[in-house]
Design a protein around this motif. Structure first.
Motif, short mmCIF file in Angstrom:
data_model
loop_
_atom_site.label_atom_id
_atom_site.label_comp_id
_atom_site.label_asym_id
_atom_site.label_seq_id
_atom_site.Cartn_x
_atom_site.Cartn_y
_atom_site.Cartn_z
N LYS A 60 3.76 -8.03 -2.55
CA LYS A 60 2.71 -7.26 -1.89
C LYS A 60 1.81 -8.18 -1.06
CE LYS A 60 3.57 -3.19 -3.73
NZ LYS A 60 3.99 -2.07 -2.88
N TRP A 99 -1.78 -7.30 0.09
CA TRP A 99 -2.89 -7.25 -0.87
C TRP A 99 -3.79 -8.47 -0.69
CZ3 TRP A 99 -0.97 -5.59 -6.46
CH2 TRP A 99 -0.49 -4.27 -6.38
N LYS A 133 -6.98 -8.13 1.32
CA LYS A 133 -8.04 -7.21 0.92
C LYS A 133 -9.28 -7.95 0.43
CE LYS A 133 -5.20 -3.26 -0.02
NZ LYS A 133 -4.44 -2.49 -0.96
N ASN A 185 -11.45 -12.50 0.58
CA ASN A 185 -10.22 -11.74 0.33
C ASN A 185 -9.55 -12.21 -0.96
OD1 ASN A 185 -8.79 -14.09 0.89
ND2 ASN A 185 -8.24 -13.48 2.96
N LEU A 186 -8.53 -11.45 -1.38
CA LEU A 186 -7.86 -11.74 -2.66
C LEU A 186 -7.22 -13.13 -2.64
CD1 LEU A 186 -6.96 -10.75 -5.46
CD2 LEU A 186 -4.94 -9.77 -4.38
N ILE A 242 2.58 -11.68 -6.21
CA ILE A 242 1.83 -10.83 -5.27
C ILE A 242 2.14 -11.26 -3.84
CG2 ILE A 242 -0.48 -10.21 -4.42
CD1 ILE A 242 -1.45 -10.40 -7.31
#
Lengths: 91, 630
Positions: free
Chosen positions: A43, A46, A49, A56-57, A39
């Motif tokens: 990404k 992400w 988020k 957050n993640l 990730i």
């Protein structure tokens, strides 16, 4: 001097079982760790988020990896301990 | 008080060593504490052994300056224990005697394995020793007011005494005490950070007045920069930015130029100037004990608010992280820029404000959104951290201090609990250091102790003593691993010198002394590098040289002695070779990092698979020979 362990322990009838579940648990953790790295590489946004309690993640996944390591370790120890006890009972 | 607590701690550690020294007569006692340590004690000692200067000083420092990227080390270091628990712990205990070389060699009795595994142990231990000794110097310098080299020598001397007196028994108890204290006091510091809360005007609990950096308006007149009340002396471009030297009242100052919406602003910086005559200026005035760089950090905005109304007061652990992750929270960090001003060498510490959402995800240090090479470097680091722990000789030898494989397993679980909990705390301590403006701009390694100082001298003294003990505990473990490699693997088993128990213990002590001296020299040589980065490299060497052999000997029946020896040599040489030609090392050697032939800073992604491949290839090629020899 003979080449033996510093303290002797007898043969372990549960050794194969412990190695088998150890490998599976290792693979499970490695897969989740790989997902975390993937990730970040594929990404990265992400990770910004918010996913849980305002966190957050990145924080949730990072803390999650640490907590999951302990949970897996405790399950592993329980399974190993039970198997060792069963084998002792049978001896 | 700081010195008193510190000296008391050192005296207690040495007392413990001399107490156990009287009881250590055999090689088993010296190298493996007789295999009789309780698994609970061993588990905490694992934590004491593993939570090195890299974890306490390095990770907290990196989180303070690079945010979440520092926490990646915490994640990777902890994940490595999964490999240790599920794959390595019990088989290592069953196969080995004192060292991991024993375990590798248990099936083969090969001179090649003994030699190369011992060399690998020495190399990894020395690589790991460097950051510990650097950390020791960094720590003792402000605490006792002695130079870096003196701090390194002091740590070296104490550790040599610990190891050379009672070996693994005293090392175990030093690590146990230190591991327990580290976790407890890190929790206390974390709670203190949360109770104090967040503010845009941090004054360290009233101890250090809040300093607000100035911003000046400037304009260009006929191509020349003009600033009210100041004389503009020069403008120097550096790294796509411009630094401007101003003069007022005879004092020269450096400012960072910022052009936005047609307006020019000059932001105040901190700086050091080294004059051609050797004299040094700090922020425009001669350097002295009273004129040093100010501590950096702080919050410019909290969720978009500034000033007294932005202060949060007490916050919960999740709320703390949530506020800092907000895009409207702005965190003050800085960048270091080196300039030449005529014959003067200038180092500027220029402001660099980061939004919370960027600070709290990977990307500031490790360019996860960068080029393919930068992404590969990140992948390489995470791989080495994951696979390195289970290949560290000073960790593996701790499996021989407990009575049984089951105890090895249980002690690993205790270690995971203690280490995992500590790593969660590193996030709060690192961020706590930056939001409280407690950072030394020159080195991030002191972030955790400096954070503790914002809560008073007592906590600073205790945390510094623990940080010092952190170095002592880990260095002791490393030196004992290196000592075992020389005295047991090389002298006793490879050269078969036929030493008596007493001679083996003496050989181990002499080896500990020599390795300790080498560690001192390297600690002085590598001053100034981030300790966590250096430990990351040690992990890469360990994962490349040792782990393929450990894994394959357990899971691939066709593994041969020659395959193992070749894999160790390949992993070690390739990892070290790649490190030596990496951009970071080029920078360290004073060369241009952009010209480094290896674009990666972390070699694991190449050296680990290479080591596996060589093991498989050589094992397949030597099947018949070894079968017929058997």
């Amino acid at each position: 001097m003979l080449h033996e362990p510093a303290s002797q322990s007898g043969p372990d009838a549960s050794a194969d079982y412990k190695m088998r579940i150890g490998v599976w648990m290792f693979l499970l953790y490695a897969a989740i760790y790989a997902a975390f790295v993937a990730i970040n590489l594929l990404k990265p946004l992400w990770m910004e988020k918010t996913v849980f309690l305002g966190l957050n993640l990145a924080v949730v996944f990072g803390f999650g990896l640490i907590v999951f390591a302990l949970i897996e370790a405790l399950i592993y120890n329980h399974m190993c301990g039970t198997h060792e006890a069963d084998n002792k009972g049978g001896e | 008080m700081a010195i008193a607590i510190f000296l008391t701690f050192v005296a207690a550690v040495l007392g413990l060593s001399f107490y156990f020294a009287a009881k250590t007569k055999s090689a088993s006692g010296y190298f493996a504490a007789g295999g009789q340590i309780h698994w609970g004690v061993n588990g905490i000692a694992f934590a004491g052994d593993y939570l090195s200067a890299a974890s306490f000083l390095g990770i907290c420092g990196m989180i303070a300056t690079a945010g979440y990227d520092g926490f990646l080390y915490s994640i990777g270091y902890l994940a490595g224990w999964i490999v240790a628990l599920f794959v390595v712990a019990e088989p290592m205990k069953r196969l080995g005697k004192y060292t991991f070389t024993d375990a590798l060699d248990a099936k083969f009795n090969s001179r090649g394995i003994k030699l190369f595994a011992a060399i690998s142990t020495l190399v990894v231990s020395v690589f790991y020793l460097i950051p510990q000794m650097v950390g020791a110097g960094v720590l003792v310098e402000p605490l006792l007011g002695i130079p870096h080299y003196a701090g390194v020598i002091m740590v070296g001397a104490i550790v040599i005494t610990i190891v050379a007196t009672a070996g693994m028994t005293s090392t175990t108890y030093v690590q146990f005490i230190k591991g327990a204290m580290l976790v407890v006091f890190s929790l206390i510091v974390t709670v203190a950070v949360l109770v104090r809360g967040l503010s845009t005007e941090p004054d360290q609990g009233g101890r250090v007045p809040f300093y607000k950096y100035a911003t000046l308006e400037a304009k260009e007149v006929k191509g020349a920069l003009v600033v009210n009340d100041y004389k503009v002396l020069t403008s120097v471009p550096a790294k796509a930015e411009t630094y401007v030297k101003l003069e007022k009242g005879g004092v020269q100052t450096w400012w960072l130029r910022s052009d936005k919406d047609g307006k020019i602003a000059l932001k105040e910086t901190q700086y050091e100037v080294k004059k051609a005559d050797g004299s040094k200026l700090v922020n425009g005035l001669p350097a002295s004990k009273d004129n040093v760089l100010r501590q950096n950090g702080g919050l410019e905005a909290i969720k978009g608010k500034t000033g007294p109304e932005a202060a949060t007061g007490k916050v919960g652990p999740f709320e703390f992280l949530s506020i800092l992750s907000d895009p409207e929270t702005r965190i003050n960090t800085w960048k270091i820029v080196k300039l030449s001003d005529g014959e003067d060498k200038v180092v500027v510490y220029a402001p660099s404000v980061k939004p919370g959402n960027k600070m709290m995800r990977p990307g500031l240090k490790f360019k996860t959104e960068g080029t393919p090479i930068q992404k590969l470097d990140f992948l390489s680091l995470m791989l080495a951290l994951f696979l390195g722990t289970a290949a560290l000789p000073h960790i593996l030898i701790r499996y021989y201090t407990v009575p049984s494989p089951a105890c090895a397993r249980k002690s690993t679980i205790v270690a995971i609990a203690a280490i995992g909990f500590f790593y969660v705390l590193t996030m709060y301590m690192g961020l706590g250091a930056v939001i409280n403006a407690a950072l030394n701009p020159v080195t991030d390694n002191m972030s955790a102790p400096l954070l503790a100082r914002t809560f008073g001298t007592f906590l600073f003294a205790v945390i510094s003593a623990i940080a010092f003990a952190t170095v002592l505990g880990t260095v002791s473990g490393l030196i004992i691993a290196a000592s075992g490699a020389v005295a047991h693997d090389l002298m006793d088993r490879y050269l078969q010198l036929g030493h008596t128990e007493k001679q083996k213990v003496r050989a181990g002590k002499i080896a500990a002394f020599v390795v300790g001296i080498i560690a001192i020299l390297l600690g002085i040589l590598f001053q100034g590098m981030n300790v966590s980065f250096l430990v990351g490299l040690a992990f890469a060497v360990a994962a490349s040289a040792n782990l393929p052999s450990i894994i394959m000997i357990l899971f691939w029946k066709k593994t041969t002695a020659k395959g193992i020896a070749a894999s160790i040599v390949t992993g070690m040489v390739s990892a070290i070779g790649l490190i030596m030609f990496s951009p970071s090392m080029y920078d360290k050697f004073g060369l241009n990092p952009a010209t480094a032939p290896v674009p990666l800073d972390n070699p694991g992604i190449i050296s680990i698979p290479l080591s596996f491949l060589v093991l498989v290839a050589v094992s397949l090629l030597t099947q018949k020979k070894e079968a017929s020899a058997a």
